[in-house]
Design an enzyme around this catalytic site. Structure first.
Site, mmCIF file in Angstrom:
data_model
loop_
_atom_site.group_PDB
_atom_site.id
_atom_site.type_symbol
_atom_site.label_atom_id
_atom_site.label_comp_id
_atom_site.label_asym_id
_atom_site.label_seq_id
_atom_site.Cartn_x
_atom_site.Cartn_y
_atom_site.Cartn_z
ATOM 1 N N ARG A 135 0.861 -1.181 0.000
ATOM 2 C CA ARG A 135 0.000 0.000 0.000
ATOM 3 C C ARG A 135 0.903 1.238 0.000
ATOM 4 N NH1 ARG A 135 -3.887 -0.170 4.962
ATOM 5 N NH2 ARG A 135 -5.066 -1.724 3.778
ATOM 6 N N ARG A 153 -1.607 6.150 10.168
ATOM 7 C CA ARG A 153 -1.699 5.750 8.759
ATOM 8 C C ARG A 153 -1.754 6.988 7.865
ATOM 9 N NH1 ARG A 153 -3.863 0.583 8.350
ATOM 10 N NH2 ARG A 153 -3.129 -0.695 10.063
ATOM 11 N N LYS A 162 -3.576 0.444 15.003
ATOM 12 C CA LYS A 162 -3.539 1.483 13.965
ATOM 13 C C LYS A 162 -4.178 2.779 14.448
ATOM 14 C CE LYS A 162 -6.143 -1.261 11.277
ATOM 15 N NZ LYS A 162 -7.125 -1.822 10.324
ATOM 16 N N LYS A 210 -5.879 6.459 12.778
ATOM 17 C CA LYS A 210 -6.266 7.050 11.497
ATOM 18 C C LYS A 210 -6.778 8.471 11.674
ATOM 19 C CE LYS A 210 -7.511 2.689 9.330
ATOM 20 N NZ LYS A 210 -8.650 1.875 8.818
ATOM 21 N N CYS A 253 -15.224 -3.579 -0.327
ATOM 22 C CA CYS A 253 -13.818 -3.774 0.032
ATOM 23 C C CYS A 253 -13.224 -4.849 -0.868
ATOM 24 C CB CYS A 253 -13.699 -4.180 1.496
ATOM 25 S SG CYS A 253 -14.326 -5.842 1.787
ATOM 26 N N CYS A 283 -7.772 -10.907 0.680
ATOM 27 C CA CYS A 283 -7.862 -10.515 2.086
ATOM 28 C C CYS A 283 -7.974 -11.745 2.981
ATOM 29 C CB CYS A 283 -9.038 -9.588 2.334
ATOM 30 S SG CYS A 283 -9.185 -9.167 4.076
ATOM 31 N N CYS A 342 -16.263 -8.865 5.606
ATOM 32 C CA CYS A 342 -16.217 -9.234 7.013
ATOM 33 C C CYS A 342 -16.594 -8.001 7.809
ATOM 34 C CB CYS A 342 -14.825 -9.759 7.392
ATOM 35 S SG CYS A 342 -13.659 -8.466 7.842
ATOM 36 N N CYS A 392 -13.890 -2.087 6.235
ATOM 37 C CA CYS A 392 -12.991 -1.326 5.363
ATOM 38 C C CYS A 392 -13.691 -0.380 4.396
ATOM 39 C CB CYS A 392 -12.054 -2.269 4.624
ATOM 40 S SG CYS A 392 -11.036 -3.235 5.747
HETATM 41 C C1 SRM Z 1 -7.957 -1.695 0.834
HETATM 42 C C2 SRM Z 1 -8.923 -1.384 1.971
HETATM 43 C C3 SRM Z 1 -10.370 -1.601 1.553
HETATM 44 C C4 SRM Z 1 -10.745 -1.058 0.206
HETATM 45 O O1 SRM Z 1 -11.509 -1.768 -0.440
HETATM 46 O O2 SRM Z 1 -10.364 0.029 -0.160
HETATM 47 C C5 SRM Z 1 -8.668 -2.194 3.214
HETATM 48 C C6 SRM Z 1 -8.252 -3.487 3.164
HETATM 49 C C7 SRM Z 1 -7.900 -4.239 4.271
HETATM 50 N N1 SRM Z 1 -8.074 -3.897 5.566
HETATM 51 FE FE1 SRM Z 1 -9.088 -2.235 6.139
HETATM 52 N N2 SRM Z 1 -8.932 -1.498 4.345
HETATM 53 C C8 SRM Z 1 -9.202 -0.230 4.009
HETATM 54 C C9 SRM Z 1 -9.789 0.717 4.793
HETATM 55 C C10 SRM Z 1 -10.293 0.492 6.065
HETATM 56 C C11 SRM Z 1 -11.216 1.349 6.737
HETATM 57 C C12 SRM Z 1 -11.803 2.628 6.200
HETATM 58 C C13 SRM Z 1 -11.058 3.842 6.616
HETATM 59 O O3 SRM Z 1 -10.063 3.745 7.316
HETATM 60 O O4 SRM Z 1 -11.518 4.895 6.236
HETATM 61 C C14 SRM Z 1 -11.510 0.726 7.937
HETATM 62 C C15 SRM Z 1 -12.533 1.195 8.988
HETATM 63 C C16 SRM Z 1 -12.036 2.261 9.844
HETATM 64 C C17 SRM Z 1 -11.343 1.704 11.041
HETATM 65 O O5 SRM Z 1 -10.140 1.515 10.980
HETATM 66 O O6 SRM Z 1 -12.026 1.417 12.038
HETATM 67 C C18 SRM Z 1 -10.735 -0.499 7.977
HETATM 68 C C19 SRM Z 1 -10.771 -1.370 8.943
HETATM 69 C C20 SRM Z 1 -9.972 -2.556 9.030
HETATM 70 C C21 SRM Z 1 -9.882 -3.439 10.158
HETATM 71 C C22 SRM Z 1 -10.629 -3.286 11.496
HETATM 72 C C23 SRM Z 1 -9.870 -2.385 12.371
HETATM 73 C C24 SRM Z 1 -10.434 -2.247 13.733
HETATM 74 O O7 SRM Z 1 -9.670 -1.861 14.613
HETATM 75 O O8 SRM Z 1 -11.611 -2.475 13.965
HETATM 76 C C25 SRM Z 1 -8.981 -4.451 9.789
HETATM 77 C C26 SRM Z 1 -8.542 -5.652 10.613
HETATM 78 C C27 SRM Z 1 -7.528 -5.331 11.635
HETATM 79 O O9 SRM Z 1 -6.907 -4.273 11.641
HETATM 80 O O10 SRM Z 1 -7.346 -6.197 12.493
HETATM 81 C C28 SRM Z 1 -8.570 -4.157 8.449
HETATM 82 C C29 SRM Z 1 -7.676 -4.894 7.612
HETATM 83 C C30 SRM Z 1 -7.520 -4.834 6.352
HETATM 84 C C31 SRM Z 1 -6.661 -5.781 5.544
HETATM 85 C C32 SRM Z 1 -5.257 -5.271 5.533
HETATM 86 C C33 SRM Z 1 -6.737 -7.249 5.956
HETATM 87 C C34 SRM Z 1 -5.742 -7.791 6.947
HETATM 88 O O11 SRM Z 1 -5.516 -7.172 8.007
HETATM 89 O O12 SRM Z 1 -5.209 -8.864 6.689
HETATM 90 C C35 SRM Z 1 -7.329 -5.623 4.160
HETATM 91 C C36 SRM Z 1 -6.454 -5.919 2.944
HETATM 92 C C37 SRM Z 1 -7.297 -6.518 1.856
HETATM 93 C C38 SRM Z 1 -6.608 -6.616 0.546
HETATM 94 O O13 SRM Z 1 -6.438 -7.748 0.045
HETATM 95 O O14 SRM Z 1 -6.264 -5.588 -0.025
HETATM 96 N N3 SRM Z 1 -9.157 -3.017 8.034
HETATM 97 N N4 SRM Z 1 -10.013 -0.592 6.810
HETATM 98 C C39 SRM Z 1 -8.798 0.026 2.576
HETATM 99 C C40 SRM Z 1 -7.385 0.525 2.534
HETATM 100 C C41 SRM Z 1 -7.251 1.840 3.180
HETATM 101 C C42 SRM Z 1 -5.904 2.448 3.056
HETATM 102 O O15 SRM Z 1 -5.528 2.807 1.955
HETATM 103 O O16 SRM Z 1 -5.230 2.583 4.076
HETATM 104 S S1 SF4 Z 2 -13.713 -5.537 5.358
HETATM 105 FE FE1 SF4 Z 2 -12.892 -7.463 5.983
HETATM 106 S S2 SF4 Z 2 -12.953 -8.642 4.084
HETATM 107 FE FE2 SF4 Z 2 -13.113 -6.539 3.492
HETATM 108 S S3 SF4 Z 2 -10.994 -5.952 3.079
HETATM 109 FE FE3 SF4 Z 2 -11.499 -5.363 5.172
HETATM 110 S S4 SF4 Z 2 -10.715 -7.006 6.390
HETATM 111 FE FE4 SF4 Z 2 -10.904 -7.781 4.293
#
Ligand code: SRM
Ligand code: SF4
Ligand SMILES: Cc1cc2nc3c(=O)[nH]c(=O)nc-3n(C[C@H](O)[C@H](O)[C@H](O)COP(=O)(O)OP(=O)(O)OC[C@H]3O[C@@H](n4cnc5c(N)ncnc54)[C@H](O)[C@@H]3O)c2cc1C
Ligand SMILES: Cc1cc2nc3c(=O)[nH]c(=O)nc-3n(C[C@H](O)[C@H](O)[C@H](O)COP(=O)(O)O)c2cc1C
Lengths: 608, 583
Positions: free
Chosen positions: B85, B154, B218, B220, B439, B445, B484, B488
């Site tokens: 990323r 981030r 993390k 944000k 997502c 993922c 899930c 995201c």
């Molecule tokens: C690519 C992206 C989704 C998308 O379709 O665009 C994404 C993809 C992933 N997210 Fe996310 N997140 C993405 C925005 C978000 C957002 C939205 C935001 O930040 O505005 C959230 C919700 C906000 C938040 O953080 O609460 C988000 C909440 C999570 C979480 C849950 C975090 C939590 O503390 O609740 C995880 C899982 C974790 O961290 O354990 C996660 C984890 C992941 C991972 C890295 C999976 C992993 O940990 O193994 C995913 C990678 C999938 C892949 O194959 O690419 N991602 N993730 C977004 C990339 C953002 C970026 O450029 O940095």
């Molecule tokens: S919402 Fe869940 S399934 Fe979708 S990219 Fe984030 S961690 Fe993966």
């Protein structure tokens, strides 16, 4: 006290009654490790079997009163399993904690009491780490669990349609395999804490109460398999190419990944009731049969009558069936070409024979059918034609398993030969036949091909270096398994190579596993098509020359298996280079050194 | 807070903390054994601990889940591959950088780029063998991947397109400043991926702000320029809402404690919207950001990672506690919050003229996926545009891209390329599709329980039939799908959300506002496509018949009591009754 089954097996033992008594008494005194060693010893030709009598893993398992077997995705089942294990410890009861991922047939066979804790995932599927175990339970390959008592704790979530499906299935499978449920299955929903704790207490009470008895009678419980092995070892194997054993296909699994340019299969054959005893390094011979469509294509290209009688081994047989069963109709050899030229009086073909180069070019990829199309066998009768052909030879495949880990099985690693020549698809006779066999009752006609020239060192402490690119790796899978099961202390070093890392790394997961367990001490790999320049195993041998030389100085054996045409000579040359450079020898002395290794049977080859 | 719990979690002995804390601490500022495990040719993976460390460098180890089972049977290890990323604060890159990233995607990353919900690029499908080359390529283009993932601050996101107005430009600069200030300082990235020599002796104080264990989780930050709430400013640990008067930014409202992620059925986890804590002037913003991050560094839960986000720190300790703690650290309190208004969290697609007369074209990219398909050669089309466009590419937090800063004279050329490649927005895109996000989910993922990106487009095809029959084809309705409950694509802020539970099965949530200030609520659990469509069909018909003028679908479902108004995140996973009794 021998159990009824055991008595039954002794009844068929090929000994006098008195001998049987003596043997039986003797065997009864042995523990599982000793039995295993003895079975290997008896199976080995002369004293070659190197096994020091290190106790096997199953001997340790004997002391444990219960095996806690868990399958977990997100950790819940694992946590419960650990908790239970701790409780056993508190009460000084010995229990074995085992991830389904690591569970082998032997674990089930040596356990007395099995406590299964498993969740359900996906759409009623087992956790990833329990997939293999689930596959195994549904294709248990002769596993019988009559000796085992068990219970199941199933984790799940009732908002899913298939609630606790995996736990339910495992419960039913264990029962079907003869195990006795000592407590009904408990099912946990999302809020599982309380239920799980109560279940733990209940299981503890049950196991601790009954294990006192169990501990005392422990010495009586015979591990399965040991007697059967000893019995069969004493019966000579009578199967030959003419009297092959029809081995059932237990598994026919593609090993190469999606994007591979090759199709390599892992084939598991059942040796049950064959009395075949093999050693690592041995091969299996498979009796071939030509494809009827290939035979018909050949017949259609000629005016021969399929029913015409021809002579095979001094018997008359119809041409068509003789071509299917007895004659090689594949690639034309120079000798066949010359016989054919002479018999048909073809001067252009005879001319070709005078220039080996031209002949080789002409024959490349050319099958019998191509030859008869271009130069019809005018004037030849069916019988005379058949006389020219060479017999259809059996194909050998290195055995890729150790009989110590799979007593009734032989595993093969078969590369399926398919290519195109003269605008037609060509199918290697036996490899395709094997690849097409299904696991639903199909069998392959096989016999044991002993290979005394390719043997593990007699001294288990001797290090070994194994060079086995492609299917050449097959016997080394047997070597490493054997050395692990016999507790051989010598280090094992594998050189593997193929085209692409991502798709062609045969048995990769097993090698990684063995490396983690410490039974494969070094592994070096060469993938020829992953970069611009071609890299092969011989390059890695040279790169690791200093260490390689050090190993050889420590007395290591050096084994090569696989392609005879290019790989083996290149590896041979690399070995000489290593001796020259790292042993500071002249070219000549280096050559002598390598020849000496061969003489001392420290450098062994199995190439094809 | 329970009485007596005065010890800062960060000050507890390591053995009592989550194992990840020990790994971070023992990693020599994120070096771990990466040099060795990256070099191990026998596996396509790095060690488990190293896999944790690469995240701090924007790099995730994944495997192709489509092949997982088949490869297990083939006795091959999973098809390990890496996701990388890019760090792109503010979400903008130059045309030259676009071309460079496009080239890298073609060479190392399966011919695809992914625009994310935090306005940056992701590369997928990168083998371990090619990882260094990719990272070096990104750096050669003047970009990097540091801190794009991991327990650090981030990418700082902000309302898209700095060229739109001077206020946008200022916010974008601020995003860069904050990002730079909160960047980890370790040299591990340069050593491991760029070949810089390792310092001798190894430094023991490389991270004055973060320390050896970095953050509990993390962190944000988002900045919004009202009335656009494209960044979903309340969904982040820390948000800044620009207070603009006559085109000038007076300062920012500071909001804290937002986040989306939860675990199904674990009611102690929940999405939460941040709360406005006060107001600060523009020059105070970087310090407020740093001090807030340090509060979370010290007080965030380091035992339970599922409870370690800042939103739980705020939830547990309260907004007043935060205000006091921040004031104590800064020697100055925040001012009273100023009024603001958001209308929408959507992007404005198509051409838009900026304050300086330049044009900006926001291109719809379904679910952010840039790849060449027979119908839409997006990757190649954008490459062609980047080859002629001298300006900027601004990624949006709705997974779209704005071709920004186009002069009146250049507009026809860009339009021609959009049309000739068949990628322009003008092929018909319904209101619901324009406002759809999914997502990544499967196959890359690791956490996905169900499909998202690969499935939503075909589901929307079917929903489009419903909306067009109901006469709602052009109405903006937000629909977001995640594989899930981690959230995201910020699903809990969508009028319709589908959150994966298992293959083919989703929870259906309804009732969020369209401007990102109210969460949605669970409507149906664990349902498959047929039921999803049946429910949406009857609800959307009702909406068409019963809505008040201008009423949005999310507001309607709440007014019609289809779902309750979700006021507090803590109630999100509780039955309404039990939440009352606990209160
Ligand atoms: C690519 C992206 C989704 C998308 O379709 O665009 C994404 C993809 C992933 N997210 Fe996310 N997140 C993405 C925005 C978000 C957002 C939205 C935001 O930040 O505005 C959230 C919700 C906000 C938040 O953080 O609460 C988000 C909440 C999570 C979480 C849950 C975090 C939590 O503390 O609740 C995880 C899982 C974790 O961290 O354990 C996660 C984890 C992941 C991972 C890295 C999976 C992993 O940990 O193994 C995913 C990678 C999938 C892949 O194959 O690419 N991602 N993730 C977004 C990339 C953002 C970026 O450029 O940095
Ligand atoms: S919402 Fe869940 S399934 Fe979708 S990219 Fe984030 S961690 Fe993966
Ligand atoms: C001791 C020993 C151990 C062996 N172990 C193994 C093992 O573990 N695994 C394994 O897979 N094999 C092994 N082999 C090889 C195996 O016995 C067979 O030779 C192989 O499977 C091919 O048999 P087939 O009947 O399928 O093909 P055949 O019908 O015998 O056809 C093979 C022939 O086709 C021709 N041919 C093949 N490819 C091409 C091409 N691209 N272009 C033109 N002509 C071509 C060649 O003439 C080749 O000899 C071993 C051989 C020996 C001697
Ligand atoms: C993606 C997913 C699918 C699931 N599918 C089922 C199911 O089909 N049936 C069921 O009973 N439970 C199902 N569950 C629930 C789990 O079995 C339950 O959460 C269990 O406690 C997990 O135990 P573990 O952590 O040991 O894996 C599922 C859980 C997940 C995350």
């Amino acid at each position: 006290m021998p159990n009824p089954k055991e008595r039954d097996e002794w009844a068929h033992a090929p000994f006098e009654a008195a001998t049987i008594e003596r043997l039986r008494a003797l065997v009864a005194d042995l523990d599982a490790g000793q039995r295993l060693w003895l079975s290997g010893f008896l199976a080995g030709s002369s004293g070659a079997v190197s096994a020091a009598s290190a106790p096997s893993a199953s001997a340790t398992a004997q002391r444990s009163v219960a095996t806690i077997l868990y399958g977990s995705q997100s950790g819940n089942s694992e946590r419960i399993a650990r908790l239970l294990h701790d409780k056993f410890k508190e009460r000084q009861v010995e229990a074995t904690l085992l991830d389904m991922m690591d569970c082998k047939k032997a674990h089930l066979e040596s356990a007395q009491r099995l406590i299964v804790i498993v969740s359900t995932h996906g759409d009623g599927d087992p956790p990833d780490r329990a997939m293999a175990f689930a596959d195994f339970l549904s294709h248990p390959k002769g596993l019988r669990l009559g000796h085992l008592s068990y219970c199941v704790l199933a984790l799940g979530d009732s908002s899913y349609e298939k609630f606790c499906e995996t736990g339910r299935q495992f419960d039913a499978r264990l029962e079907a395999l003869g195990a006795k449920r000592f407590r009904p299955r408990e099912e946990c929903d999302v809020e599982f804490d309380l239920v799980a704790r109560r279940w733990i207490d209940d299981v503890l009470t049950h196991v601790v109460a009954s294990s006192n008895a169990g501990v005392q009678s422990n010495g009586e419980i015979a591990p399965r398999g040991g007697d059967a092995e000893i019995r069969s070892a004493t019966v000579s194997t009578a199967h030959t190419r003419r009297n092959p054993f029809h081995a059932g296909i237990l598994t026919n699994q593609r090993l190469t990944g999606r994007d591979s340019s090759k199709d390599v299969r892992h084939i598991e054959l059942s040796l049950e009731d064959s009395h075949i005893r093999y050693e690592p390094g041995d091969a299996v011979g498979v009796v071939p049969k030509n494809r009827p469509d290939a035979v018909d294509a050949l017949l259609n290209a000629t005016a021969f009558r399929p029913q015409a009688l021809v002579r095979v081994d001094s018997q008359e047989t119809e041409l068509r069936s003789a071509l299917i069963e007895h004659f090689d109709i594949g690639p034309v050899t120079p000798a066949l070409l010359q016989r054919y030229a002479a018999a048909t009086g073809s001067s252009p073909l005879a001319e070709l024979g005078r220039s080996p180069d031209a002949e080789r070019r002409y024959l490349y990829g050319r099958h019998l059918v191509d030859l008869v199309r271009e130069y019809p066998p005018a004037g030849l009768a069916e019988a005379a034609f058949a006389q020219l052909l060479r017999p259809l030879a059996p194909r050998l495949y290195s055995i890729a398993s150790s009989q110590k880990s799979a007593p009734d099985e032989a595993h093969l690693t078969v590369s399926v030969v398919q290519y195109e020549s003269f605008n037609a698809p060509r199918y290697g006779v036996v490899s395709n036949h094997l690849a097409d066999l299904a696991t639903d009752g199909a069998s392959a006609p096989i016999y044991l091909h002993r290979n005394g020239g390719f043997r593990l060192p007699a001294d288990p402490r001797t290090p070994i270096i194994m060079v086995g690119p492609g299917t050449g790796v097959a016997p080394f899978r047997a070597f490493v398994a054997e050395r692990e099961l016999t507790g051989a202390g010598g280090h094992n070093w594998l050189f593997y190579g193929d085209r692409q890392f991502a798709s062609d790394f045969l048995y990769q997961a097993e090698w990684l596993d063995a490396r983690k367990r410490g039974t494969l001490h070094r592994i070096d790999v060469a993938f020829s098509r992953d970069q611009a320049e071609k890299i092969y195993v011989q390059h890695r041998l040279r790169e690791r020359g200093a260490e390689l030389w050090a190993w050889l100085q420590e007395g290591a054996n050096f084994y090569v298996c696989g392609d005879a045409e290019r790989m083996a000579p290149d590896v041979h040359a690399a070995l000489i280079d290593v001796a020259r450079i790292h042993g500071a020898l002249t070219e000549e002395r280096a050559l002598d050194y390598v020849t000496g290794l061969q003489r001392d049977r420290r450098y062994q080859k199995d190439v094809y | 807070m329970a009485a007596g719990e005065h010890v800062m979690p960060r000050a507890l002995p390591l053995e009592e903390l989550n194992p990840n804390e020990r790994i971070k601490h023992g990693s020599r500022f994120l070096r771990g054994t990466l040099m060795e495990t990256l070099a191990d040719p026998v596996t396509g993976a790095v060690s488990e601990a190293d896999g944790l460390l690469t995240k701090f460098f924007g790099i995730y180890q994944q495997d192709d889940r489509d092949q997982r089972d088949e490869r297990r049977r083939s006795k091959l290890e999973p098809k390990y591959q890496f996701m990388a990323r890019v760090r792109l604060p503010g979400g903008a890159c130059t045309a030259a950088q676009w071309l460079a990233l496009d080239g890298l995607a073609r060479q190392y990353a399966g011919n695809t780029l992914r625009l994310t919900t935090r306005q940056t690029f992701q590369f997928h499908h990168v083998s371990k063998r090619n990882l260094r080359a990719l990272i070096q390529g990104i750096n050669a283009a003047g970009l990097d991947t540091i801190a794009a993932c991991g327990d650090v601050n981030r990418n700082v996101i902000c309302s898209a397109n700095s060229l739109q107005s001077p206020a946008h430009a200022e916010v974008s600069r601020l995003a860069h400043d904050i990002g730079a200030r909160l960047l980890p300082r370790t040299g591990a990235y340069r050593e491991v991926f760029l070949g810089s020599p390792a310092p001798e002796p190894p430094p023991d104080d490389e991270e004055p702000m973060y320390g050896s264990t970095y953050l509990p989780r993390k962190f944000k930050i988002a900045l919004a320029v009202p009335p656009q709430n494209d960044v979903d400013v309340f969904a982040h640990d820390l948000g800044f809402i620009a207070i603009v008067e006559n085109g000038a930014i007076l300062g920012y409202n500071v909001c804290v404690g937002g986040g989306m992620g939860m675990t199904h059925k674990a009611s102690a986890t929940f999405p939460r919207l941040s709360e406005v804590a006060g107001f600060c002037t523009p020059d105070e913003v970087p310090d407020v950001a740093e001090q807030t991050l340090c509060i979370q560094r010290d007080y965030g839960d380091r035992k339970d990672r599922a409870h370690a986000r800042f939103k739980y720190t705020i939830e547990d300790r309260g907004l007043d506690w935060f205000r006091e703690e921040l004031a104590a650290r800064r020697g100055r309190a925040l001012q009273a919050a100023r009024p603001f208004r958001f209308d929408s969290s959507a992007d404005r697609l198509g051409w838009l003229q900026g304050a300086d007369g330049h044009w900006h074209y926001t291109l719809f990219v379904e679910n952010g996926r840039l790849a060449d398909t027979a119908k839409r050669p997006l990757l190649t089309g954008l490459r062609a545009i980047a080859s002629v466009h001298p300006g900027v590419f601004a990624l949006t937090t709705n997974q779209n891209v704005t071709i920004a800063g186009v002069s009146e004279a250049d507009r026809p050329a860009i339009e021609a390329l959009l049309t000739s490649h068949g990628i322009a927005n003008d092929g018909y895109i319904s209101g619901i599709r324009q406002n759809s996000m999914a997502c990544v989910a499967l196959p890359t993922c690791a956490l996905a329980m169900a499909e998202a990106e690969r499935y939503l487009p075909s589901l929307v095809d079917k929903v489009e039939q419903i909306v067009s029959q109901a006469g709602l084809a052009d109405d903006p309705i937000t629909i977001r799908m995640s594989g899930c409950p981690n959230g995201c694509p910020r699903p809990y802020l969508a009028e319709i959300a589908l959150v994966g539970k298992a293959p083919g099965r989703y929870n259906l949530y309804l009732g969020a506002s369209a401007n990102g200030d109210r969460l949605n609520a669970l409507f149906r659990e664990n349902i498959a496509e047929a039921e999803i469509l049946t429910e949406l069909d009857s609800l959307l018909r009702r909406y068409a018949a019963e809505r008040t003028p201008g009423e949005r679908f999310g507001d309607f479902t709440v007014r019609a009591a289809v779902v309750p108004a979700m006021v507090n995140g803590r109630d999100f996973q509780r039955a309404p009754d039990s939440s009352r009794s606990i209160g």
